[in-house]
Every structure is written in structure tokens, then in C-alpha cells.
Design a protein around this motif. Structure first.
Motif, PDB file in Angstrom:
ATOM      1  N   PRO A  98       1.511  -0.939  -0.042  1.00 18.23           N
ATOM      2  CA  PRO A  98      -0.065  -0.077  -0.136  1.00 18.23           C
ATOM      3  C   PRO A  98       0.959   1.434   0.127  1.00 18.23           C
ATOM      4  N   ASN A  99       0.773   2.235  -0.431  1.00 16.45           N
ATOM      5  CA  ASN A  99       1.065   3.446  -0.282  1.00 16.45           C
ATOM      6  C   ASN A  99       0.300   4.166  -0.196  1.00 16.45           C
ATOM      7  N   GLU A 100       1.668   5.271   0.748  1.00 19.50           N
ATOM      8  CA  GLU A 100       1.194   6.346   1.752  1.00 19.50           C
ATOM      9  C   GLU A 100       1.380   7.845   1.434  1.00 19.50           C
ATOM     10  N   LEU A 101       0.773   8.327   1.794  1.00 17.84           N
ATOM     11  CA  LEU A 101       1.557  10.470   0.788  1.00 17.84           C
ATOM     12  C   LEU A 101       0.864  10.772   2.316  1.00 17.84           C
ATOM     13  N   ASN A 102       1.779  11.152   3.275  1.00 16.55           N
ATOM     14  CA  ASN A 102       2.231  12.129   3.935  1.00 16.55           C
ATOM     15  C   ASN A 102       1.480  13.936   3.570  1.00 16.55           C
ATOM     16  N   THR A 103       1.111  14.818   3.696  1.00 19.24           N
ATOM     17  CA  THR A 103       0.231  15.785   2.934  1.00 19.24           C
ATOM     18  C   THR A 103       2.263  17.048   3.378  1.00 19.24           C
ATOM     19  N   ALA A 104       1.996  16.625   5.187  1.00 14.40           N
ATOM     20  CA  ALA A 104       3.319  17.663   5.436  1.00 14.40           C
ATOM     21  C   ALA A 104       4.916  16.893   4.879  1.00 14.40           C
ATOM     22  N   ASP A 105       4.649  16.685   4.304  1.00 18.03           N
ATOM     23  CA  ASP A 105       6.064  16.404   3.070  1.00 18.03           C
ATOM     24  C   ASP A 105       6.425  17.159   2.529  1.00 18.03           C
ATOM     25  N   PHE A 106       4.954  17.590   1.464  1.00 23.17           N
ATOM     26  CA  PHE A 106       5.212  19.021   0.709  1.00 23.17           C
ATOM     27  C   PHE A 106       4.705  20.413   0.367  1.00 23.17           C
ATOM     28  N   ARG A 107       4.178  20.534   1.960  1.00 18.13           N
ATOM     29  CA  ARG A 107       3.414  21.688   2.355  1.00 18.13           C
ATOM     30  C   ARG A 107       4.330  23.161   2.027  1.00 18.13           C
ATOM     31  N   ASP A 108       5.516  22.764   2.377  1.00 15.02           N
ATOM     32  CA  ASP A 108       6.881  23.481   1.834  1.00 15.02           C
ATOM     33  C   ASP A 108       7.621  23.958   1.076  1.00 15.02           C
ATOM     34  N   ASP A 109       7.280  22.225  -0.237  1.00 18.96           N
ATOM     35  CA  ASP A 109       8.264  22.504  -1.213  1.00 18.96           C
ATOM     36  C   ASP A 109       6.982  23.199  -2.465  1.00 18.96           C
ATOM     37  N   PRO A 110       7.184  24.442  -3.023  1.00 16.49           N
ATOM     38  CA  PRO A 110       6.886  24.992  -4.405  1.00 16.49           C
ATOM     39  C   PRO A 110       6.845  24.033  -5.225  1.00 16.49           C
ATOM     40  N   SER A 111       7.346  22.875  -5.813  1.00 15.62           N
ATOM     41  CA  SER A 111       7.445  22.382  -6.814  1.00 15.62           C
ATOM     42  C   SER A 111       6.003  21.284  -7.048  1.00 15.62           C
ATOM     43  N   THR A 112       5.681  21.087  -5.949  1.00 15.39           N
ATOM     44  CA  THR A 112       5.060  19.845  -5.284  1.00 15.39           C
ATOM     45  C   THR A 112       3.716  20.741  -5.085  1.00 15.39           C
ATOM     46  N   ARG A 113       3.125  22.116  -4.629  1.00 14.06           N
ATOM     47  CA  ARG A 113       2.027  22.608  -4.523  1.00 14.06           C
ATOM     48  C   ARG A 113       1.056  21.950  -5.535  1.00 14.06           C
ATOM     49  N   GLY A 114       1.343  22.012  -6.699  1.00 14.69           N
ATOM     50  CA  GLY A 114      -0.281  22.306  -7.773  1.00 14.69           C
ATOM     51  C   GLY A 114       0.265  20.462  -7.847  1.00 14.69           C
ATOM     52  N   ALA A 115       1.281  19.190  -7.699  1.00 18.16           N
ATOM     53  CA  ALA A 115       0.569  17.907  -8.039  1.00 18.16           C
ATOM     54  C   ALA A 115      -0.403  17.933  -6.631  1.00 18.16           C
ATOM     55  N   LEU A 116       0.391  18.576  -5.865  1.00 17.83           N
ATOM     56  CA  LEU A 116      -1.131  17.843  -4.539  1.00 17.83           C
ATOM     57  C   LEU A 116      -2.474  18.501  -4.719  1.00 17.83           C
ATOM     58  N   SER A 117      -1.853  19.911  -5.236  1.00 20.37           N
ATOM     59  CA  SER A 117      -3.752  19.816  -5.132  1.00 20.37           C
ATOM     60  C   SER A 117      -4.538  19.472  -5.996  1.00 20.37           C
ATOM     61  N   VAL A 118      -3.905  18.672  -7.235  1.00 22.33           N
ATOM     62  CA  VAL A 118      -4.922  18.322  -8.639  1.00 22.33           C
ATOM     63  C   VAL A 118      -5.080  16.929  -7.499  1.00 22.33           C
ATOM     64  N   TYR A 119      -4.082  16.302  -6.933  1.00 21.36           N
ATOM     65  CA  TYR A 119      -4.417  14.877  -5.824  1.00 21.36           C
ATOM     66  C   TYR A 119      -5.547  14.894  -4.831  1.00 21.36           C
ATOM     67  N   LEU A 120      -5.727  16.358  -4.303  1.00 23.06           N
ATOM     68  CA  LEU A 120      -6.348  15.848  -3.142  1.00 23.06           C
ATOM     69  C   LEU A 120      -8.277  16.183  -3.515  1.00 23.06           C
ATOM     70  N   HIS A 121      -7.620  16.788  -5.454  1.00 25.32           N
ATOM     71  CA  HIS A 121      -9.005  17.332  -5.650  1.00 25.32           C
ATOM     72  C   HIS A 121      -9.891  16.487  -5.547  1.00 25.32           C
ATOM     73  N   GLU A 122      -8.629  15.161  -6.750  1.00 27.21           N
ATOM     74  CA  GLU A 122      -9.047  14.495  -7.831  1.00 27.21           C
ATOM     75  C   GLU A 122      -9.225  13.692  -6.654  1.00 27.21           C
ATOM     76  N   LEU A 123      -9.293  13.120  -5.339  1.00 24.90           N
ATOM     77  CA  LEU A 123      -8.954  12.169  -4.829  1.00 24.90           C
ATOM     78  C   LEU A 123     -10.005  12.505  -4.097  1.00 24.90           C
ATOM     79  N   VAL A 124     -10.558  13.636  -3.372  1.00 26.47           N
ATOM     80  CA  VAL A 124     -12.254  13.929  -3.143  1.00 26.47           C
ATOM     81  C   VAL A 124     -13.136  14.260  -4.165  1.00 26.47           C
ATOM     82  N   GLY A 125     -12.694  14.045  -5.208  1.00 23.79           N
ATOM     83  CA  GLY A 125     -14.018  13.524  -6.022  1.00 23.79           C
ATOM     84  C   GLY A 125     -14.495  12.376  -6.272  1.00 23.79           C
TER      85      GLY A 125
END
Length: 214
Positions: A98-125
Motif C-alpha cells: 500500500p502507498n502512503e502520502l503524508n501531506t506534511a512532506d510537501f507543505r513547504d515545497d513549491p515544486s509539488t504544490r500544484g501536484a498535491l492540489s490536483v491529487y487531493l481534489h481528484e481524490l475527494v471527487g
């Protein structure tokens, strides 16, 4: 957070947890695409599939789906099911860990902010669509009574208390989760009345608003 991958701010710990793969920035960018997440969800929920079958299910082009399947495999989310299919039609399945994604790992990383936003919005959908499908489908009284769509809004907790609550809930789910078995033996002891069940756990703080505040 769990298994789609699992996403959390503070992932629960304890002896009931299965080993997981922590998603890094590169893997997050590899997964965070609407079609790739739909493909990964379909394989996760319903088992191995081909590009042709997924394209029909998702209303996409077979060549495009094939490209996204290879991309998911490159990032370790799926793998080819060897010994099945042909050179022209390959079968793909989820990898075993199983995979685990910890949002705290990317909170201060501008290079992943867009990817994290896409991922979270798609997941909630995806979560929303699963509930909608359940409500719109025709289930007998036994299953309809057993299922639930609930919410509790009168809790007041500290971050530590919320983390402890989540850990307890996940431990309960873990006790009802069968131990993985080889594919050939997966259904040997299955109750014929059993169906796949989805548990969606959503718990998060809410900012209090005064009445009349938009």
C-alpha cells in the motif's frame, strides 16, 4: 491518507499497520493526473485490467490509457501481470505494498504544490462519486441498512486527540481487513454473501464561524 494512496497529516502508528511505501515528490507528480488517478482507482477497486478494458470503462483512447499505464508502472503504483495476456494486450495490477502520502512532506515545497492540489481534489471527487453511486444503486434492505453515510460535528479536539481518534478508528478497520493471501487462494474461504466494502474516513478540523459570517 489511505491507500488511494493513503493521505494524512500525521499517519497513525501502531502494530496494526501494514508496511507501506511512502510517496515522494517524484511519485506524487507521477500520480497526480485526472486520468491516471481514474485508472489507478479502477485497478485498485476491481483488479487487473487491460488498456482496452480501461479505455472502454473510462471513455478514453486506448493508446492514451496505455501511455498512462506505463507511467503509473514507472512510478511503482502498478505492475504488469506476467504470464497473462499477449504482446499486444498486457494486463496490469496494483503492486502489493500500500502507498502512503503524508501531506506534511510537501507543505513547504513549491515544486509539488500544484501536484498535491490536483491529487487531493481528484481524490475527494472519487470519494464523492463512490457515495453517489451507492445512493443511486438498488440495494436490498439488508445492505441498505448495513451501510451508512454519517457525520458528527459536535466534537472539540486538540491535534493530539484528533490523531488518537484516527488511529483508533484505523485500528478497528485493520481488525476487519483480511490478511493478504496469494491470488490463487484469495477467495477460498470467502463467505458467498460477502461483497467488496469501501470505508471512507474523513476527519478534519473546521474553523468556527459566527452566525451571519459568509
Amino acid at each position: 491518507m489511505p491507500d488511494e494512496p493513503e493521505t494524512s497529516s500525521q499517519p497513525p502508528t501502531g502494530p496494526t499497520r501494514r508496511p507501506t511505501r511512502r510517496i515522494d515528490a517524484r511519485s506524487l507528480r507521477g500520480l497526480a493526473h485526472p486520468l491516471r488517478m481514474s485508472i489507478f482507482e479502477a485497478i485498485s477497486l476491481d483488479g487487473p485490467a487491460t488498456a482496452t478494458g480501461l479505455a472502454e470503462r473510462l471513455g478514453a483512447n486506448t493508446g492514451t490509457v496505455s501511455w498512462h499505464l506505463r507511467h503509473l508502472a514507472e512510478h511503482g503504483f502498478i505492475e504488469e501481470e506476467t504470464g497473462r495476456g499477449t504482446k499486444r494486450e498486457r494486463w496490469w495490477r496494483r503492486t502489493g505494498v500500500p502507498n502512503e502520502l503524508n501531506t506534511a512532506d510537501f507543505r513547504d515545497d513549491p515544486s509539488t504544490r500544484g501536484a498535491l492540489s490536483v491529487y487531493l481534489h481528484e481524490l475527494v471527487g472519487q470519494y464523492f462519486n463512490r457515495v453517489t453511486d451507492y445512493l443511486n444503486e438498488d440495494w436490498d434492505d439488508g445492505w441498505r441498512a448495513a451501510g451508512t453515510v454519517s457525520d458528527w460535528h459536535d466534537l472539540r479536539l486538540t491535534p493530539d486527540q484528533l490523531g488518537a481518534l484516527n488511529a483508533e478508528l484505523m485500528a478497528v478497520i485493520a481488525r476487519h481487513t483480511p490478511v493478504p493471501t496469494p491470488a490463487d487462494d484469495a477467495d477460498v474461504d470467502a463467505d458467498p454473501a460477502a461483497l467488496p466494502v469501501v470505508v471512507q474516513l474523513q476527519s478534519f478540523p473546521r474553523r468556527a464561524r459566527e452566525h451571519g459570517t459568509p
